[in-house]
Design a protein around this motif. Structure first.
Motif, PDB file in Angstrom:
ATOM      1  N   HIS A  46       7.680   7.541   3.732  1.00  0.00           N
ATOM      2  CA  HIS A  46       7.863   8.106   5.073  1.00  0.00           C
ATOM      3  C   HIS A  46       8.258   7.060   6.117  1.00  0.00           C
ATOM      4  O   HIS A  46       8.274   7.382   7.312  1.00  0.00           O
ATOM      5  N   ASP A  47       8.583   5.850   5.674  1.00  0.00           N
ATOM      6  CA  ASP A  47       9.014   4.782   6.576  1.00  0.00           C
ATOM      7  C   ASP A  47       7.986   4.548   7.684  1.00  0.00           C
ATOM      8  O   ASP A  47       8.306   4.556   8.876  1.00  0.00           O
ATOM      9  N   ILE A  48       6.743   4.356   7.268  1.00  0.00           N
ATOM     10  CA  ILE A  48       5.624   4.127   8.187  1.00  0.00           C
ATOM     11  C   ILE A  48       5.070   2.726   7.932  1.00  0.00           C
ATOM     12  O   ILE A  48       4.964   2.299   6.774  1.00  0.00           O
ATOM     13  N   LEU A  49       4.712   2.025   8.993  1.00  0.00           N
ATOM     14  CA  LEU A  49       4.075   0.723   8.854  1.00  0.00           C
ATOM     15  C   LEU A  49       2.570   0.911   8.783  1.00  0.00           C
ATOM     16  O   LEU A  49       1.951   1.407   9.730  1.00  0.00           O
ATOM     17  N   LEU A  50       1.983   0.534   7.646  1.00  0.00           N
ATOM     18  CA  LEU A  50       0.533   0.591   7.492  1.00  0.00           C
ATOM     19  C   LEU A  50      -0.111  -0.584   8.230  1.00  0.00           C
ATOM     20  O   LEU A  50       0.394  -1.705   8.176  1.00  0.00           O
ATOM     21  N   VAL A  51      -1.236  -0.312   8.890  1.00  0.00           N
ATOM     22  CA  VAL A  51      -2.020  -1.367   9.509  1.00  0.00           C
ATOM     23  C   VAL A  51      -3.425  -1.272   8.932  1.00  0.00           C
ATOM     24  O   VAL A  51      -4.177  -0.342   9.248  1.00  0.00           O
ATOM     25  N   HIS A  52      -3.758  -2.209   8.046  1.00  0.00           N
ATOM     26  CA  HIS A  52      -5.064  -2.185   7.394  1.00  0.00           C
ATOM     27  C   HIS A  52      -6.012  -3.130   8.107  1.00  0.00           C
ATOM     28  O   HIS A  52      -5.776  -4.338   8.187  1.00  0.00           O
ATOM     29  N   ASP A  53      -7.120  -2.588   8.594  1.00  0.00           N
ATOM     30  CA  ASP A  53      -8.141  -3.347   9.315  1.00  0.00           C
ATOM     31  C   ASP A  53      -9.246  -3.675   8.317  1.00  0.00           C
ATOM     32  O   ASP A  53      -9.933  -2.776   7.833  1.00  0.00           O
ATOM     33  N   ASN A  54      -9.439  -4.972   8.027  1.00  0.00           N
ATOM     34  CA  ASN A  54     -10.252  -5.361   6.871  1.00  0.00           C
ATOM     35  C   ASN A  54     -11.362  -6.362   7.212  1.00  0.00           C
ATOM     36  O   ASN A  54     -11.501  -7.388   6.550  1.00  0.00           O
ATOM     37  N   PRO A  55     -12.204  -6.084   8.230  1.00  0.00           N
ATOM     38  CA  PRO A  55     -13.210  -7.088   8.600  1.00  0.00           C
ATOM     39  C   PRO A  55     -14.524  -7.007   7.823  1.00  0.00           C
ATOM     40  O   PRO A  55     -15.368  -7.884   7.968  1.00  0.00           O
ATOM     41  N   TYR A  56     -14.717  -5.958   7.002  1.00  0.00           N
ATOM     42  CA  TYR A  56     -16.024  -5.737   6.378  1.00  0.00           C
ATOM     43  C   TYR A  56     -16.044  -6.019   4.878  1.00  0.00           C
ATOM     44  O   TYR A  56     -17.025  -5.710   4.207  1.00  0.00           O
ATOM     45  N   SER A  57     -14.982  -6.605   4.344  1.00  0.00           N
ATOM     46  CA  SER A  57     -14.855  -6.660   2.885  1.00  0.00           C
ATOM     47  C   SER A  57     -15.872  -7.562   2.201  1.00  0.00           C
ATOM     48  O   SER A  57     -16.091  -7.439   0.996  1.00  0.00           O
TER      49      SER A  57
ATOM     50  N   VAL B 248       0.415   2.700  -0.022  1.00  0.00           N
ATOM     51  CA  VAL B 248       1.665   1.946   0.025  1.00  0.00           C
ATOM     52  C   VAL B 248       2.843   2.852  -0.324  1.00  0.00           C
ATOM     53  O   VAL B 248       3.890   2.829   0.346  1.00  0.00           O
ATOM     54  N   ALA B 249       2.685   3.680  -1.347  1.00  0.00           N
ATOM     55  CA  ALA B 249       3.752   4.614  -1.727  1.00  0.00           C
ATOM     56  C   ALA B 249       4.023   5.618  -0.604  1.00  0.00           C
ATOM     57  O   ALA B 249       5.183   5.951  -0.315  1.00  0.00           O
ATOM     58  N   PHE B 250       2.965   6.111   0.026  1.00  0.00           N
ATOM     59  CA  PHE B 250       3.094   7.051   1.140  1.00  0.00           C
ATOM     60  C   PHE B 250       3.855   6.411   2.295  1.00  0.00           C
ATOM     61  O   PHE B 250       4.771   7.015   2.878  1.00  0.00           O
ATOM     62  N   ALA B 251       3.487   5.181   2.639  1.00  0.00           N
ATOM     63  CA  ALA B 251       4.145   4.496   3.746  1.00  0.00           C
ATOM     64  C   ALA B 251       5.614   4.246   3.454  1.00  0.00           C
ATOM     65  O   ALA B 251       6.478   4.411   4.330  1.00  0.00           O
ATOM     66  N   ARG B 252       5.908   3.854   2.229  1.00  0.00           N
ATOM     67  CA  ARG B 252       7.294   3.588   1.861  1.00  0.00           C
ATOM     68  C   ARG B 252       8.126   4.877   1.914  1.00  0.00           C
ATOM     69  O   ARG B 252       9.251   4.893   2.425  1.00  0.00           O
TER      70      ARG B 252
ATOM     71  N   LEU C 152      -3.433  12.560   1.435  1.00  0.00           N
ATOM     72  CA  LEU C 152      -2.043  12.151   1.617  1.00  0.00           C
ATOM     73  C   LEU C 152      -1.072  13.290   1.320  1.00  0.00           C
ATOM     74  O   LEU C 152       0.014  13.355   1.917  1.00  0.00           O
ATOM     75  N   GLU C 153      -1.448  14.195   0.430  1.00  0.00           N
ATOM     76  CA  GLU C 153      -0.581  15.344   0.144  1.00  0.00           C
ATOM     77  C   GLU C 153      -0.473  16.240   1.370  1.00  0.00           C
ATOM     78  O   GLU C 153       0.620  16.691   1.739  1.00  0.00           O
ATOM     79  N   ALA C 154      -1.613  16.482   2.024  1.00  0.00           N
ATOM     80  CA  ALA C 154      -1.595  17.308   3.232  1.00  0.00           C
ATOM     81  C   ALA C 154      -0.830  16.609   4.352  1.00  0.00           C
ATOM     82  O   ALA C 154      -0.081  17.254   5.099  1.00  0.00           O
ATOM     83  N   LEU C 155      -1.005  15.297   4.473  1.00  0.00           N
ATOM     84  CA  LEU C 155      -0.273  14.561   5.496  1.00  0.00           C
ATOM     85  C   LEU C 155       1.237  14.617   5.250  1.00  0.00           C
ATOM     86  O   LEU C 155       2.028  14.742   6.192  1.00  0.00           O
ATOM     87  N   SER C 156       1.651  14.542   4.003  1.00  0.00           N
ATOM     88  CA  SER C 156       3.080  14.581   3.676  1.00  0.00           C
ATOM     89  C   SER C 156       3.717  15.907   4.052  1.00  0.00           C
ATOM     90  O   SER C 156       4.932  15.982   4.291  1.00  0.00           O
ATOM     91  N   ALA C 157       2.895  16.960   4.116  1.00  0.00           N
ATOM     92  CA  ALA C 157       3.413  18.284   4.479  1.00  0.00           C
ATOM     93  C   ALA C 157       3.612  18.430   5.984  1.00  0.00           C
ATOM     94  O   ALA C 157       4.232  19.398   6.435  1.00  0.00           O
ATOM     95  N   GLN C 158       3.095  17.492   6.758  1.00  0.00           N
ATOM     96  CA  GLN C 158       3.246  17.552   8.205  1.00  0.00           C
ATOM     97  C   GLN C 158       4.585  16.938   8.626  1.00  0.00           C
ATOM     98  O   GLN C 158       5.251  16.263   7.854  1.00  0.00           O
TER      99      GLN C 158
END
Length: 383
Positions: free
Chosen positions: A198-209, A192-196, A156-162
């Motif tokens: 950078h104003d990004i909507l997270l989409v979590h795909d959770n079929p294997y839990s 969640v902190a990263f999305a907030r 996430l640190e590397a992504l934030s630099a983009q």
């Protein structure tokens, strides 16, 4: 001849669609291919679920169109399921949207939020449908690398630099497919902190839990997550109902309402007896999951033997419906190993490269098949 739409120019046919045709031709030629590639559960749903479908399909008045939101009983059952297993409290009226499988939900979300000029972050390796749906919506998929050295977590640190100024969505998936990595403590909160930020909507795909996993977790269990995240879930893997096409989208009321605007133009509701049978499935207790995982655990031991015969390295703490292994250095890539095993042994295993460039040196083997199938695969490969 009528030309196809330009949106399809950068989208290829799904890999398994092509490969299944090839396997079909090999079988017609008498090869009897053992397919260890696709994650389609071979076990039946609970008998009570099948009985419910039969019972509710009998009355003559149940065969008409249904509402676009699903019947209240199904939305309430999903909300109760989330409360019981994930400790997540959802309003069944506004924060739960039943789907005809979570795969359609991926497309619905992309068509609701993305357009030309937008970008979406896609895991590499990851489910190919994420990138395809983003592309079909007219936006640009941007891969973020997941590596074994980082336990298949995003940097996430590397992504934030983009430059993230055009990113509107970020797809995440834990337990992760194809690597079987669980979300370590702290990852969901960081996402969640990263999305907030950078104003990004997270989409979590959770079929294997629930598959070979003692601690099912929802990203929505993180405080404040519902403001910045949507979660997809499904009964395909957890309840052996892949062909039934029953999934769900959970999130804030505003997000659910927005997706419903698109979805209501794409279908005319789910067959009512299916919905009522899904209510029965969602009410099953711990015994169901324990018995299912006992079977998968025995199969996983056989898959480990296949991995070892192929000289592949794997992490023994994987969860989910597959085993992910690194191939030996002597192969150019996983496609070469997959083809060798297919044509020499009559066994199909999935090359990891179909999930992105980070999967080029990995294979994925499905746990969907009885013990005899795995034993026959072991015998063929040993020879």
């Amino acid at each position: 001849m009528t030309t196809i739409a330009k949106r399809l120019e950068s989208v290829t046919e799904y890999y398994f669609s092509q490969k299944l045709r090839e396997i079909e031709q090999l079988n017609k030629a008498g090869k009897h291919i053992i397919n260890l590639g696709i994650g389609s559960p071979d076990l039946p749903p609970h008998p009570a679920v099948v009985s419910s479908l039969q019972q509710h399909a009998a009355p003559p008045e149940v065969h008409g169109y249904q509402g676009y939101k699903g019947v209240p009983a199904l939305r309430l059952a999903f909300a109760d399921w989330y409360r019981k297993w994930y400790t997540v409290h959802l309003d069944p009226e506004t924060e739960v949207l039943p789907l005809m499988g979570s795969k359609e939900g991926i497309m619905h979300i992309c068509m609701t939020y993305l357009e030309a000029g937008d970008e979406a972050l896609i895991p590499d390796p990851g489910y190919p449908t994420y990138a395809s749906a983003v592309t079909l919506a007219g936006a640009t998929p941007v891969s973020y690398r997941l590596e074994a050295a980082l336990d298949w977590q995003p940097d996430l640190e590397a992504l934030s630099a983009q430059d993230l100024s055009r990113v509107k969505l970020m797809f995440v998936n834990y337990p992760h497919m194809p690597t079987g990595q669980q979300a370590p403590e702290g990852l969901f909160a960081a996402l969640v902190a990263f999305a907030r930020k950078h104003d990004i909507l997270l989409v979590h795909d959770n079929p294997y839990s629930f598959i070979l996993n003692d601690r099912p977790v929802s990203l929505l269990s993180i405080p404040g997550a519902i403001d910045v995240a949507l979660e997809l879930n499904s009964l395909s893997k957890s309840h052996n109902m892949a062909g039934w096409r029953v999934g769900v989208l959970c999130g804030a009321a505003a997000h659910i309402a927005a997706v419903l605007r698109f979805k209501s133009n794409m279908d005319s509701g789910m067959f009512l007896p299916l919905q009522l049978a899904a209510v029965t499935a969602l009410g099953l207790g711990e015994d169901w999951y324990r018995e299912l995982n006992t079977i998968y655990a025995a199969r996983r031991e056989k898959v480990y033997q296949v991995m070892e015969l192929l000289d592949c390295r794997y992490a023994p703490d994987q969860v989910g419906l597959f085993v992910w292994g690194r191939i030996p250095d002597r192969y150019e890539d996983a496609y070469a190993l997959s083809d060798e095993v297919l044509y020499r042994c009559g066994v199909f295993i999935t090359p990891g490269g179909i999930f992105g460039s980070q999967g080029d040196r990995y294979i994925r083997i499905s746990l969907c098949g009885d013990i005899a199938r795995f034993e026959e695969a072991i015998t063929r490969i040993s020879k």
